[in-house]
Design a protein around this motif. Structure first.
Motif, PDB file in Angstrom:
ATOM      1  N   GLN A   1     -26.963  -1.154  23.743  1.00  0.00           N
ATOM      2  CA  GLN A   1     -26.247  -0.361  22.743  1.00  0.00           C
ATOM      3  C   GLN A   1     -24.884  -0.990  22.498  1.00  0.00           C
ATOM      4  O   GLN A   1     -24.181  -1.358  23.443  1.00  0.00           O
ATOM      5  CB  GLN A   1     -26.066   1.083  23.215  1.00  0.00           C
ATOM      6  CG  GLN A   1     -27.366   1.806  23.560  1.00  0.00           C
ATOM      7  CD  GLN A   1     -28.297   1.919  22.367  1.00  0.00           C
ATOM      8  OE1 GLN A   1     -29.418   1.431  22.403  1.00  0.00           O
ATOM      9  NE2 GLN A   1     -27.826   2.544  21.304  1.00  0.00           N
ATOM     10  N   ILE A   2     -24.517  -1.116  21.229  1.00  0.00           N
ATOM     11  CA  ILE A   2     -23.202  -1.641  20.880  1.00  0.00           C
ATOM     12  C   ILE A   2     -22.581  -0.754  19.809  1.00  0.00           C
ATOM     13  O   ILE A   2     -23.293  -0.131  19.025  1.00  0.00           O
ATOM     14  CB  ILE A   2     -23.268  -3.102  20.394  1.00  0.00           C
ATOM     15  CG1 ILE A   2     -24.138  -3.234  19.124  1.00  0.00           C
ATOM     16  CG2 ILE A   2     -23.799  -4.018  21.488  1.00  0.00           C
ATOM     17  CD1 ILE A   2     -24.094  -4.621  18.499  1.00  0.00           C
ATOM     18  N   ARG A   3     -21.253  -0.700  19.809  1.00  0.00           N
ATOM     19  CA  ARG A   3     -20.526   0.044  18.777  1.00  0.00           C
ATOM     20  C   ARG A   3     -19.966  -0.960  17.787  1.00  0.00           C
ATOM     21  O   ARG A   3     -19.265  -1.903  18.181  1.00  0.00           O
ATOM     22  CB  ARG A   3     -19.411   0.887  19.393  1.00  0.00           C
ATOM     23  CG  ARG A   3     -19.925   2.088  20.157  1.00  0.00           C
ATOM     24  CD  ARG A   3     -18.787   2.917  20.754  1.00  0.00           C
ATOM     25  NE  ARG A   3     -17.926   3.484  19.718  1.00  0.00           N
ATOM     26  CZ  ARG A   3     -18.215   4.593  19.022  1.00  0.00           C
ATOM     27  NH1 ARG A   3     -19.341   5.247  19.241  1.00  0.00           N
ATOM     28  NH2 ARG A   3     -17.360   5.054  18.119  1.00  0.00           N
ATOM     29  N   VAL A   4     -20.270  -0.758  16.513  1.00  0.00           N
ATOM     30  CA  VAL A   4     -19.853  -1.731  15.501  1.00  0.00           C
ATOM     31  C   VAL A   4     -19.329  -1.016  14.258  1.00  0.00           C
ATOM     32  O   VAL A   4     -19.784   0.076  13.914  1.00  0.00           O
ATOM     33  CB  VAL A   4     -21.018  -2.664  15.094  1.00  0.00           C
ATOM     34  CG1 VAL A   4     -21.473  -3.508  16.261  1.00  0.00           C
ATOM     35  CG2 VAL A   4     -22.183  -1.873  14.529  1.00  0.00           C
ATOM     36  N   PRO A   5     -18.358  -1.639  13.550  1.00  0.00           N
ATOM     37  CA  PRO A   5     -17.884  -1.096  12.280  1.00  0.00           C
ATOM     38  C   PRO A   5     -18.734  -1.624  11.129  1.00  0.00           C
ATOM     39  O   PRO A   5     -18.971  -2.824  11.018  1.00  0.00           O
ATOM     40  CB  PRO A   5     -16.452  -1.637  12.190  1.00  0.00           C
ATOM     41  CG  PRO A   5     -16.513  -2.945  12.930  1.00  0.00           C
ATOM     42  CD  PRO A   5     -17.559  -2.794  14.001  1.00  0.00           C
TER      43      PRO A   5
ATOM     44  N   ILE B   1     -21.228  -8.115  16.141  1.00  0.00           N
ATOM     45  CA  ILE B   1     -21.355  -8.773  14.849  1.00  0.00           C
ATOM     46  C   ILE B   1     -20.700 -10.145  14.985  1.00  0.00           C
ATOM     47  O   ILE B   1     -19.515 -10.248  15.317  1.00  0.00           O
ATOM     48  CB  ILE B   1     -20.673  -7.965  13.732  1.00  0.00           C
ATOM     49  CG1 ILE B   1     -21.313  -6.578  13.609  1.00  0.00           C
ATOM     50  CG2 ILE B   1     -20.777  -8.703  12.407  1.00  0.00           C
ATOM     51  CD1 ILE B   1     -20.670  -5.699  12.548  1.00  0.00           C
ATOM     52  N   ASP B   2     -21.465 -11.203  14.770  1.00  0.00           N
ATOM     53  CA  ASP B   2     -20.947 -12.547  14.985  1.00  0.00           C
ATOM     54  C   ASP B   2     -19.817 -12.855  14.008  1.00  0.00           C
ATOM     55  O   ASP B   2     -19.675 -12.217  12.960  1.00  0.00           O
ATOM     56  CB  ASP B   2     -22.071 -13.571  14.827  1.00  0.00           C
ATOM     57  CG  ASP B   2     -22.579 -13.610  13.401  1.00  0.00           C
ATOM     58  OD1 ASP B   2     -22.197 -14.523  12.656  1.00  0.00           O
ATOM     59  OD2 ASP B   2     -23.334 -12.686  13.026  1.00  0.00           O
TER      60      ASP B   2
ATOM     61  N   GLN C   1     -17.108   2.660   8.581  1.00  0.00           N
ATOM     62  CA  GLN C   1     -17.472   3.636   9.603  1.00  0.00           C
ATOM     63  C   GLN C   1     -17.835   2.895  10.884  1.00  0.00           C
ATOM     64  O   GLN C   1     -18.064   1.688  10.879  1.00  0.00           O
ATOM     65  CB  GLN C   1     -18.665   4.478   9.148  1.00  0.00           C
ATOM     66  CG  GLN C   1     -18.469   5.191   7.822  1.00  0.00           C
ATOM     67  CD  GLN C   1     -19.731   5.922   7.399  1.00  0.00           C
ATOM     68  OE1 GLN C   1     -20.168   6.874   8.026  1.00  0.00           O
ATOM     69  NE2 GLN C   1     -20.340   5.461   6.302  1.00  0.00           N
ATOM     70  N   THR C   2     -17.885   3.613  12.000  1.00  0.00           N
ATOM     71  CA  THR C   2     -18.284   3.019  13.270  1.00  0.00           C
ATOM     72  C   THR C   2     -19.581   3.669  13.737  1.00  0.00           C
ATOM     73  O   THR C   2     -19.717   4.896  13.713  1.00  0.00           O
ATOM     74  CB  THR C   2     -17.187   3.198  14.336  1.00  0.00           C
ATOM     75  OG1 THR C   2     -15.991   2.540  13.882  1.00  0.00           O
ATOM     76  CG2 THR C   2     -17.605   2.570  15.652  1.00  0.00           C
ATOM     77  N   PHE C   3     -20.515   2.832  14.138  1.00  0.00           N
ATOM     78  CA  PHE C   3     -21.834   3.321  14.545  1.00  0.00           C
ATOM     79  C   PHE C   3     -22.206   2.750  15.905  1.00  0.00           C
ATOM     80  O   PHE C   3     -21.785   1.652  16.273  1.00  0.00           O
ATOM     81  CB  PHE C   3     -22.905   2.881  13.539  1.00  0.00           C
ATOM     82  CG  PHE C   3     -22.702   3.417  12.150  1.00  0.00           C
ATOM     83  CD1 PHE C   3     -23.131   4.694  11.803  1.00  0.00           C
ATOM     84  CD2 PHE C   3     -22.090   2.627  11.187  1.00  0.00           C
ATOM     85  CE1 PHE C   3     -22.953   5.178  10.522  1.00  0.00           C
ATOM     86  CE2 PHE C   3     -21.906   3.106   9.893  1.00  0.00           C
ATOM     87  CZ  PHE C   3     -22.334   4.382   9.564  1.00  0.00           C
ATOM     88  N   GLU C   4     -23.034   3.492  16.637  1.00  0.00           N
ATOM     89  CA  GLU C   4     -23.655   2.970  17.849  1.00  0.00           C
ATOM     90  C   GLU C   4     -25.062   2.516  17.478  1.00  0.00           C
ATOM     91  O   GLU C   4     -25.890   3.327  17.036  1.00  0.00           O
ATOM     92  CB  GLU C   4     -23.710   4.017  18.952  1.00  0.00           C
ATOM     93  CG  GLU C   4     -24.270   3.461  20.248  1.00  0.00           C
ATOM     94  CD  GLU C   4     -23.987   4.346  21.446  1.00  0.00           C
ATOM     95  OE1 GLU C   4     -24.957   4.726  22.124  1.00  0.00           O
ATOM     96  OE2 GLU C   4     -22.799   4.655  21.701  1.00  0.00           O
ATOM     97  N   LEU C   5     -25.308   1.229  17.633  1.00  0.00           N
ATOM     98  CA  LEU C   5     -26.566   0.638  17.212  1.00  0.00           C
ATOM     99  C   LEU C   5     -27.254  -0.041  18.384  1.00  0.00           C
ATOM    100  O   LEU C   5     -26.656  -0.235  19.444  1.00  0.00           O
ATOM    101  CB  LEU C   5     -26.329  -0.378  16.095  1.00  0.00           C
ATOM    102  CG  LEU C   5     -25.660   0.177  14.829  1.00  0.00           C
ATOM    103  CD1 LEU C   5     -25.429  -0.939  13.824  1.00  0.00           C
ATOM    104  CD2 LEU C   5     -26.500   1.285  14.208  1.00  0.00           C
TER     105      LEU C   5
END
Length: 202
Positions: free
Chosen positions: A19-23, A43-44, A27-31
């Motif tokens: 699980q990672i948190r990304v913008p 996100i590279d 918005q910010t999501f846990e994906l």
């Protein structure tokens, strides 16, 4: 395994989710990501540069994320353009499963995560966004662009991000020489060692 790459069609390593948190799109999501795909930790940098240096996607029509990985570009397009149909295309079946999982997690329903052969042959696109898989080799990369770029609609753009030391300038020169007469290419941005190339269909 040593021979496995993010562009393997069927990764053979044991599936391990993370699980990672990304913008995305403000918005910010846990994906969810996993091993056996490109850049599972974050996100590279190239995709970050692409997302920061491209305009919002068209509000409708068909949009293409070519080489989608676990989906940061496709998910951004779907969030920005809820009335568009986003085609998230990759050869890696594990990556496509993650795109579907992440789309469901954030509540977007306008993504089709498919292999290249599952995109209808008569489909054209109002925008193409791609952090292309440079490491597949020059011939494979050129063949991919020769197949997809002519499917841009008129008055539409493709946006490609390529690391400078992995051949962005040589790719730019190749595109200048190969592109049909109704296309034009320009360098839209340079940041963090990456070039964003804009291919415009007139």
């Amino acid at each position: 395994m040593a021979s496995e790459h993010y562009f393997s069609e069927m990764p053979e390593s044991e599936l391990k989710f993370r699980q990672i948190r990304v913008p995305l799109a403000g918005q910010t999501f846990e994906l969810t990501t996993s091993n056996g795909i490109f850049s599972p930790e974050r996100i590279d940098a190239g995709t970050q540069v692409l997302l920061a240096n491209t305009p919002p996607a068209p509000p409708g029509g068909n949009l293409l994320d070519l080489g989608c990985g676990w989906g940061p570009i496709a998910l951004t397009l779907a969030l920005q353009s809820p009335h568009a149909t986003v085609w998230a295309v990759d050869v890696n079946s594990r990556a496509l499963d993650l795109v579907r999982r992440n789309a469901e997690a954030i509540g977007v329903t306008n993504i089709n995560a498919v292999t290249p052969e599952d995109v209808p042959a008569d489909l054209s696109f109002m925008s193409i966004r791609s952090n292309p898989p440079i490491r597949v080799g020059k011939n494979e990369l050129h063949g991919m662009l020769e197949f997809w770029l002519p499917r841009l609609d008129p008055d539409s753009d493709a946006w490609l991000v390529v690391q400078r030391n992995l051949g962005s300038d040589s790719l730019h020169r190749w595109l200048e020489g190969w592109l049909p007469a109704d296309f034009a290419i320009s360098r839209a941005a340079t940041n963090k060692g990456y070039r964003v190339l804009r291919v415009r269909r007139k």
